[in-house]
Structure formats: C-alpha cells, structure tokens
Design an enzyme around this catalytic site. Structure first.
Site, PDB file in Angstrom:
ATOM      1  N   LYS A 183      27.145  19.134  35.180  1.00 44.62           N
ATOM      2  CA  LYS A 183      28.193  18.114  35.026  1.00 44.62           C
ATOM      3  C   LYS A 183      27.617  16.833  34.427  1.00 44.62           C
ATOM      4  O   LYS A 183      28.207  16.229  33.520  1.00 44.62           O
ATOM      5  CB  LYS A 183      28.877  17.822  36.359  1.00 44.62           C
ATOM      6  CG  LYS A 183      29.925  16.719  36.229  1.00 44.62           C
ATOM      7  CD  LYS A 183      31.278  17.053  36.724  1.00 44.62           C
ATOM      8  CE  LYS A 183      32.313  16.025  36.310  1.00 44.62           C
ATOM      9  NZ  LYS A 183      33.490  16.027  37.126  1.00 44.62           N
ATOM     10  N   HIS A 194      46.642  23.320  37.526  1.00 42.90           N
ATOM     11  CA  HIS A 194      47.457  22.136  37.822  1.00 42.90           C
ATOM     12  C   HIS A 194      48.936  22.512  37.890  1.00 42.90           C
ATOM     13  O   HIS A 194      49.699  21.953  38.688  1.00 42.90           O
ATOM     14  CB  HIS A 194      47.235  21.046  36.767  1.00 42.90           C
ATOM     15  CG  HIS A 194      45.913  20.343  36.907  1.00 42.90           C
ATOM     16  ND1 HIS A 194      45.366  19.563  35.913  1.00 42.90           N
ATOM     17  CD2 HIS A 194      45.024  20.298  37.924  1.00 42.90           C
ATOM     18  CE1 HIS A 194      44.200  19.077  36.316  1.00 42.90           C
ATOM     19  NE2 HIS A 194      43.969  19.505  37.531  1.00 42.90           N
ATOM     20  N   LYS A 204      35.875  10.159  36.706  1.00 44.18           N
ATOM     21  CA  LYS A 204      37.325  10.340  36.573  1.00 44.18           C
ATOM     22  C   LYS A 204      37.976   9.969  37.898  1.00 44.18           C
ATOM     23  O   LYS A 204      37.598  10.507  38.944  1.00 44.18           O
ATOM     24  CB  LYS A 204      37.665  11.795  36.247  1.00 44.18           C
ATOM     25  CG  LYS A 204      37.577  12.127  34.773  1.00 44.18           C
ATOM     26  CD  LYS A 204      38.178  13.503  34.516  1.00 44.18           C
ATOM     27  CE  LYS A 204      38.063  13.881  33.065  1.00 44.18           C
ATOM     28  NZ  LYS A 204      38.588  15.249  32.823  1.00 44.18           N
ATOM     29  N   HIS A 261      42.054  24.841  34.645  1.00 44.88           N
ATOM     30  CA  HIS A 261      42.763  23.716  35.254  1.00 44.88           C
ATOM     31  C   HIS A 261      44.183  23.546  34.718  1.00 44.88           C
ATOM     32  O   HIS A 261      45.047  23.034  35.428  1.00 44.88           O
ATOM     33  CB  HIS A 261      41.982  22.413  35.068  1.00 44.88           C
ATOM     34  CG  HIS A 261      40.786  22.295  35.975  1.00 44.88           C
ATOM     35  ND1 HIS A 261      39.765  23.224  36.008  1.00 44.88           N
ATOM     36  CD2 HIS A 261      40.442  21.360  36.900  1.00 44.88           C
ATOM     37  CE1 HIS A 261      38.859  22.865  36.891  1.00 44.88           C
ATOM     38  NE2 HIS A 261      39.248  21.728  37.460  1.00 44.88           N
ATOM     39  N   GLU A 266      34.641  25.656  41.559  1.00 50.33           N
ATOM     40  CA  GLU A 266      34.091  24.735  40.555  1.00 50.33           C
ATOM     41  C   GLU A 266      32.618  25.058  40.281  1.00 50.33           C
ATOM     42  O   GLU A 266      32.120  24.826  39.183  1.00 50.33           O
ATOM     43  CB  GLU A 266      34.255  23.264  41.004  1.00 50.33           C
ATOM     44  CG  GLU A 266      35.698  22.845  41.347  1.00 50.33           C
ATOM     45  CD  GLU A 266      36.575  22.500  40.125  1.00 50.33           C
ATOM     46  OE1 GLU A 266      36.222  22.882  38.988  1.00 50.33           O
ATOM     47  OE2 GLU A 266      37.624  21.846  40.332  1.00 50.33           O
ATOM     48  N   ASN A 306      37.485  21.696  32.205  1.00 50.61           N
ATOM     49  CA  ASN A 306      38.831  21.996  32.714  1.00 50.61           C
ATOM     50  C   ASN A 306      39.194  23.468  32.609  1.00 50.61           C
ATOM     51  O   ASN A 306      40.387  23.812  32.621  1.00 50.61           O
ATOM     52  CB  ASN A 306      39.867  21.153  31.961  1.00 50.61           C
ATOM     53  CG  ASN A 306      39.803  19.710  32.395  1.00 50.61           C
ATOM     54  OD1 ASN A 306      39.687  19.432  33.581  1.00 50.61           O
ATOM     55  ND2 ASN A 306      39.842  18.808  31.452  1.00 50.61           N
ATOM     56  N   ARG A 352      33.679  17.507  27.082  1.00 48.88           N
ATOM     57  CA  ARG A 352      34.031  17.359  28.504  1.00 48.88           C
ATOM     58  C   ARG A 352      35.285  18.150  28.869  1.00 48.88           C
ATOM     59  O   ARG A 352      35.441  18.578  30.021  1.00 48.88           O
ATOM     60  CB  ARG A 352      34.193  15.876  28.870  1.00 48.88           C
ATOM     61  CG  ARG A 352      34.442  15.695  30.354  1.00 48.88           C
ATOM     62  CD  ARG A 352      34.248  14.292  30.854  1.00 48.88           C
ATOM     63  NE  ARG A 352      34.493  14.257  32.295  1.00 48.88           N
ATOM     64  CZ  ARG A 352      34.280  13.218  33.079  1.00 48.88           C
ATOM     65  NH1 ARG A 352      33.800  12.100  32.573  1.00 48.88           N
ATOM     66  NH2 ARG A 352      34.527  13.286  34.371  1.00 48.88           N
ATOM     67  N   HIS A 375      43.084  22.774  45.598  1.00 48.49           N
ATOM     68  CA  HIS A 375      42.752  22.621  44.179  1.00 48.49           C
ATOM     69  C   HIS A 375      41.853  23.771  43.701  1.00 48.49           C
ATOM     70  O   HIS A 375      42.115  24.392  42.663  1.00 48.49           O
ATOM     71  CB  HIS A 375      42.070  21.265  43.964  1.00 48.49           C
ATOM     72  CG  HIS A 375      41.601  21.042  42.564  1.00 48.49           C
ATOM     73  ND1 HIS A 375      42.454  20.819  41.508  1.00 48.49           N
ATOM     74  CD2 HIS A 375      40.353  21.030  42.024  1.00 48.49           C
ATOM     75  CE1 HIS A 375      41.767  20.665  40.395  1.00 48.49           C
ATOM     76  NE2 HIS A 375      40.486  20.790  40.679  1.00 48.49           N
ATOM     77  N   GLU A 409      35.844  12.274  27.426  1.00 52.79           N
ATOM     78  CA  GLU A 409      36.527  13.518  27.057  1.00 52.79           C
ATOM     79  C   GLU A 409      37.140  13.477  25.658  1.00 52.79           C
ATOM     80  O   GLU A 409      38.320  13.762  25.468  1.00 52.79           O
ATOM     81  CB  GLU A 409      37.590  13.875  28.110  1.00 52.79           C
ATOM     82  CG  GLU A 409      37.948  15.353  28.058  1.00 52.79           C
ATOM     83  CD  GLU A 409      38.800  15.807  29.235  1.00 52.79           C
ATOM     84  OE1 GLU A 409      38.373  15.598  30.389  1.00 52.79           O
ATOM     85  OE2 GLU A 409      39.867  16.368  28.998  1.00 52.79           O
ATOM     86  N   ARG A 413      40.530  -5.976  38.533  1.00 52.05           N
ATOM     87  CA  ARG A 413      40.113  -5.400  37.231  1.00 52.05           C
ATOM     88  C   ARG A 413      38.781  -4.656  37.291  1.00 52.05           C
ATOM     89  O   ARG A 413      38.142  -4.426  36.270  1.00 52.05           O
ATOM     90  CB  ARG A 413      40.061  -6.474  36.142  1.00 52.05           C
ATOM     91  CG  ARG A 413      41.386  -7.154  35.940  1.00 52.05           C
ATOM     92  CD  ARG A 413      41.451  -7.886  34.604  1.00 52.05           C
ATOM     93  NE  ARG A 413      42.727  -8.579  34.495  1.00 52.05           N
ATOM     94  CZ  ARG A 413      42.946  -9.803  34.957  1.00 52.05           C
ATOM     95  NH1 ARG A 413      41.974 -10.491  35.509  1.00 52.05           N
ATOM     96  NH2 ARG A 413      44.131 -10.347  34.832  1.00 52.05           N
TER      97      ARG A 413
END
Ligand code: NAD
Ligand code: GLY
Length: 360
Positions: A226, A251, A142, A247, A184, A244, A240, A264, A236, A120
């Site tokens: 960032k 993606h 993330k 993205h 990026e 993206n 935030r 990427h 987010e 956990r």
C-alpha cells in the site's frame, strides 16, 4: 517490531507494526505539534483500549480528551461527524491539537475527515485496531463519510503523521472481522504481488489461528504494497485506483443492502469474485486462476457470491462509483494473478453476466 515509511517528501510518515505499541507514549510524542490530543474512538474500542492510550499520553505530559462515537458503519455519517466537531470545539482544540483515531476503518475514515476539515486541517494520527484498518484504511490518507446514495462520497485526502498498528489489539477482534480484513490482504496479492498471494495460500491457516509472527508478516507485506502505491500516486490519478479491486461491485453491495449489513471486507470479497468472473469472460483470466482465487476466499471464510439484489440495482449503484469518468464505468480487472488493470471497455451485458454468475 517493523517500521515502514510512506514516502511523500516532507509529508512522509512511519507505519510502526508490533505488539504492545499502544502503551509507549514516546511514539505519540515524536509526532505531536503540541501537548494536546483529541482521541476519536467508539463504544466498542473505548472500553478495551482508551485507558491504555490515555495513560501512555499522560506519561509524556500530553493532555488528552476523547470523543466516543456509536459503533458501526451505519454511523459513518454526517450527524456523527458533527459530534466529533462538537467535541473539538467544546474542548477548545486549536490547530496544533492532534486528532488520534483509535479503532477500525470507520473511526479512522471519519476521524481523518474531521482532522482534514477542522479549522482547515489539524495533525492526524492513526491507531488502527482491526486487521482491515492495519493493512489498508489507516495508510494512505483517504478519509470520508458515507452518503445515503453512496459509500465514501464525502471526503478528503489527509495523510496521518504516523500509523501505530499494535497487533495485540487483534486478540479481541471477533473472528468475522478478522476474516473481513483478510479480503484486503488477498487483494494486494491479486493486484500486484503474486509471491505474496502464494505466501497467503500457504500461511492462511496460521493467519486464521492468529499466530502473531504470521500476522505481523501479513500486515507488513500488505502495508509495504500500500505504501508503495500511495507514494507513486497519492491522489489516485492512475495506479492507486488498482487498490479498488472488487470495490465497485462491493460498494454497490454495501449501499444496496444498507450500511453495516455486510461487512466492508465481505462485500469486497464477493465483488472481487465478480471482477474475476468478468476478467475470465474477457479471456484475461484462466479458469484455473479463477478457481484458485475462489478457493482462497472460501478458505478465509469469505463470501464468493454477492447478495440477491437485482442486477439492475447493482448496475445503478455502480454508476455512482468515484472511478466513473464522463459517464463511463472504469473497473479494476485482472490479467492474471498479480496483475490488475483499469478497464473502461466492458459492455453492460458482460458486466451484468458477471454479476448474475456471482450472485446468490
Ligand atoms: P469497523 O471500523 O466497523 O470495525 C469493525 C468492528 O470491530 C467494529 O464493531 C469495531 O468497533 C470493532 N473493533 C475495532 N477494533 C476492535 C478490537 N481490537 N477488538 C474488538 N473489536 C474491535 O470496520 P473495519 O473493517 O475496520 O473498517 C471498514 C471501514 O473502512 C469501511 O467504512 C471502509 O469503507 C473503510 N475503508 C477505508 C479505506 C481507506 O483507504 N480509507 C480502505 C479500506 C476500507
Ligand atoms: N483503499 C483504497 C485506497 O486507499 O486507495
């Protein structure tokens, strides 16, 4: 050496950026809960840097083991994640063991997800070794693995206790990977820092030549951007999402072609041009601004057109995006260089036209 802070109250943490930091075990010591570490790395990075990190930890009296994953985005998956849990269990790691991710964004995202979920949640340290990971993926918590139907679909937020970005590790990074990381870096200029965009335009040749001082400045300014966004909106709920830019289209490219075919950063570059094209069609971005954006990506050696997937495939894959709410696609678009917005009102026709205009 630069040290920045990601300000998240009692979970705040430092980002150290400099040359040769890997060899100094005191950085690790200062954030460990016990003298136990599990390093997660891959088959490319291990022969280059694992021994050095093990030695640094040993001098601090820390017992360290390692799990070495196969290399590549195609392995950011469930079965490889299981091998990380296997390693943690076989070595009887407990809740005080820190997981150290040594590698690029794939190792960082997957190691981070293992740290978020093992017993956990255990302490986590990021040691990014690609430009992309040093400017983006190691900061902000993330973590994720991919699903065959979508990028980063299984994951958790789990902040590291420290990010240790040793820029000398970039010496061994292939040129294509360095360029992918630049996508990026350019992103921060486009979404919120127009002066940084100007600086990138003027310093791009020194960055590509890997001038150490210029690289350190590029990484520090990226991480500052960032860290500020993450401190303002950790999970987010709003701002935030601007990180993206490109993205949602990107993606779709990565998933549509199969993970690892385009890097990427390459997919993000082509996706950013699609987002910029859509912004121009909405009257938000001047032709000259779009040309300026295209020029900087071209100089960085990044694609400015997406692959020749059918437009319907782009749209179907984009419908899986994590920013979709109540079935509505929310896209990050530009209202000028340095000003990104979230927009859910673009018509399917406009989105399709932007993809068509920016597809090979
Ligand atoms: P990567 O981790 O696959 O690394 C790129 C390649 O470089 C790999 O082959 C790797 O083994 C190799 N490598 C790493 N360090 C090296 C070094 N110093 N010298 C030589 N080779 C080295 O890819 P990446 O571009 O670092 O990361 C991409 C991943 O990051 C994607 O999965 C993406 O989804 C994720 N990402 C996550 C976030 C986030 O916020 N968590 C943000 C951006 C991207
Ligand atoms: N790379 C996007 C984010 O960290 O939010």
């Amino acid at each position: 050496m630069h040290t920045l802070t990601v300000s998240l109250a009692e979970r705040s943490y430092p980002i150290h950026i400099g040359a040769g930091l890997l060899d100094d075990g005191r950085y690790f010591s200062s954030v460990l809960r016990s003298r136990r570490v599990m390093i997660v790395t891959n088959s490319v990075v291990a022969p280059l840097y694992l021994e050095r990190v093990l030695r640094a930890l040993q001098t601090e009296g820390v017992r360290a083991d390692a799990v070495v994953m196969p290399d590549g985005e195609a392995h950011k998956d469930w079965s490889t994640l299981m091998t990380v849990y296997d390693g943690l269990l076989e070595k009887r790691c407990d809740r005080t063991t820190a997981l150290v991710a040594l590698g690029g964004g794939v190792v960082g995202d997957m190691g981070g997800f293992a740290a978020a979920t093992y017993q956990r949640g255990i302490p986590f340290v990021q040691v990014p070794t690609t430009l992309l990971a040093q400017v983006d993926s190691s900061v902000g918590g993330k973590t994720a693995i991919n699903h065959p139907l979508g990028k980063n679909m299984i994951g958790a937020f789990h902040q590291p206790r420290m990010v240790l970005a040793d820029v000398s590790t970039l010496d061994t990074l292939p040129d294509r990977e360095l360029r992918a990381g630049l996508a990026e870096v350019i992103k921060y200029g486009l979404i919120r820092d127009p002066e940084f965009f100007d600086w990138i335009e003027s310093c791009l040749d020194q960055i590509l030549a890997r001038d150490p001082a210029t690289l350190i400045e590029a990484i520090s300014r990226s991480c500052r951007n960032k860290a500020d966004v993450v401190a303002a909106d950790e999970t987010e709920q709003g701002e935030r999402a601007l990180l993206n830019l490109g993205h949602t289209f990107g993606h779709a490219i990565e998933t549509g072609l199969g993970y690892g075919v385009w890097l990427h950063g390459e997919a993000v570059a082509a996706g950013t041009l699609m987002a910029a094209e859509l912004s121009r069609r909405l009257g938000w971005l001047a032709d000259a601004e779009l040309e300026r954006i295209e020029h900087v990506f071209r100089r960085a050696g990044l694609p400015v057109h997406g692959p020749d997937l059918p437009t319907s495939a782009y749209l179907a894959l984009m419908a899986h995006d994590k920013k979709v709410e109540d079935g509505a696609l929310r896209l990050v678009l530009l209202r000028g260089i340095g000003r990104a917005v979230i927009h859910s009102g673009a018509s399917a026709d406009d989105i399709a036209a932007a993809i068509d205009a920016r597809r090979a």
